[in-house]
Scaffold this motif. Structure first.
Motif, short mmCIF file in Angstrom:
data_model
loop_
_atom_site.label_atom_id
_atom_site.label_comp_id
_atom_site.label_asym_id
_atom_site.label_seq_id
_atom_site.Cartn_x
_atom_site.Cartn_y
_atom_site.Cartn_z
N THR A 49 0.83 -1.20 0.00
CA THR A 49 0.00 0.00 0.00
C THR A 49 0.86 1.25 0.00
O THR A 49 2.02 1.21 0.42
CB THR A 49 -0.94 0.04 1.22
OG1 THR A 49 -0.15 0.09 2.41
CG2 THR A 49 -1.84 -1.19 1.27
N GLY A 50 0.31 2.32 -0.46
CA GLY A 50 1.02 3.59 -0.47
C GLY A 50 0.29 4.58 -1.34
O GLY A 50 -0.60 4.21 -2.12
N PRO A 51 0.65 5.83 -1.25
CA PRO A 51 -0.01 6.85 -2.07
C PRO A 51 0.37 6.72 -3.54
O PRO A 51 1.33 6.04 -3.90
CB PRO A 51 0.51 8.17 -1.48
CG PRO A 51 1.77 7.83 -0.79
CD PRO A 51 1.66 6.40 -0.35
N TRP A 52 -0.39 7.39 -4.37
CA TRP A 52 -0.15 7.41 -5.80
C TRP A 52 1.29 7.85 -6.07
O TRP A 52 1.80 8.79 -5.46
CB TRP A 52 -1.13 8.39 -6.47
CG TRP A 52 -0.95 8.49 -7.93
CD1 TRP A 52 -1.46 7.67 -8.88
CD2 TRP A 52 -0.21 9.49 -8.63
NE1 TRP A 52 -1.10 8.07 -10.13
CE2 TRP A 52 -0.31 9.20 -10.00
CE3 TRP A 52 0.54 10.58 -8.24
CZ2 TRP A 52 0.30 9.96 -10.98
CZ3 TRP A 52 1.15 11.34 -9.21
CH2 TRP A 52 1.02 11.03 -10.56
N GLY A 53 1.96 7.12 -6.94
CA GLY A 53 3.31 7.48 -7.33
C GLY A 53 4.41 7.03 -6.39
O GLY A 53 5.57 7.38 -6.56
N SER A 54 4.07 6.23 -5.37
CA SER A 54 5.09 5.83 -4.39
C SER A 54 5.89 4.59 -4.81
O SER A 54 6.84 4.23 -4.12
CB SER A 54 4.44 5.60 -3.02
OG SER A 54 3.52 4.53 -3.08
N GLY A 55 5.50 3.94 -5.89
CA GLY A 55 6.29 2.82 -6.38
C GLY A 55 5.68 1.44 -6.19
O GLY A 55 6.38 0.44 -6.32
N LYS A 56 4.40 1.38 -5.90
CA LYS A 56 3.75 0.08 -5.67
C LYS A 56 3.84 -0.83 -6.90
O LYS A 56 4.18 -2.00 -6.77
CB LYS A 56 2.28 0.28 -5.29
CG LYS A 56 2.06 1.08 -4.01
CD LYS A 56 0.60 1.33 -3.74
CE LYS A 56 -0.12 2.13 -4.80
NZ LYS A 56 0.30 3.52 -4.94
#
Length: 84
Positions: A49-56
């Motif tokens: 999980t992570g915000p948009w653009g964080s590399g998921k």
């Protein structure tokens, strides 16, 4: 304006460790090692999980490549994209 002149960064996920400027490969290698070594036969779910653009998606792509390298154990891995 050319891409080189733009002040905006491309948000395309990476597919190869050679493109990894943020050392995600170290995390991916540890995660793959854990997944390959666990003896849990009942199933295991891992979420990134992570915000948009964080590399998921980059992590997912690198993890898929890392798991494909393993030839020792016949295991099934299902990697999906789920957005909500």
């Amino acid at each position: 304006m050319s891409k080189e002149e733009s002040c905006f960064l491309d948000d395309a996920p990476i597919d190869f460790e050679s493109q990894d400027r943020y050392n995600r490969g170290k995390y991916v290698a540890r995660l793959a090692s854990y997944l390959l070594s666990t003896e849990n036969n009942n199933g295991l779910v891992v979420g990134v999980t992570g915000p948009w653009g964080s590399g998921k998606t980059s992590v997912k792509n690198l993890l898929q490549r890392e798991l494909r390298k393993e030839k020792k154990k016949p295991r099934d891995f299902i990697i999906t994209n789920y957005r909500f």
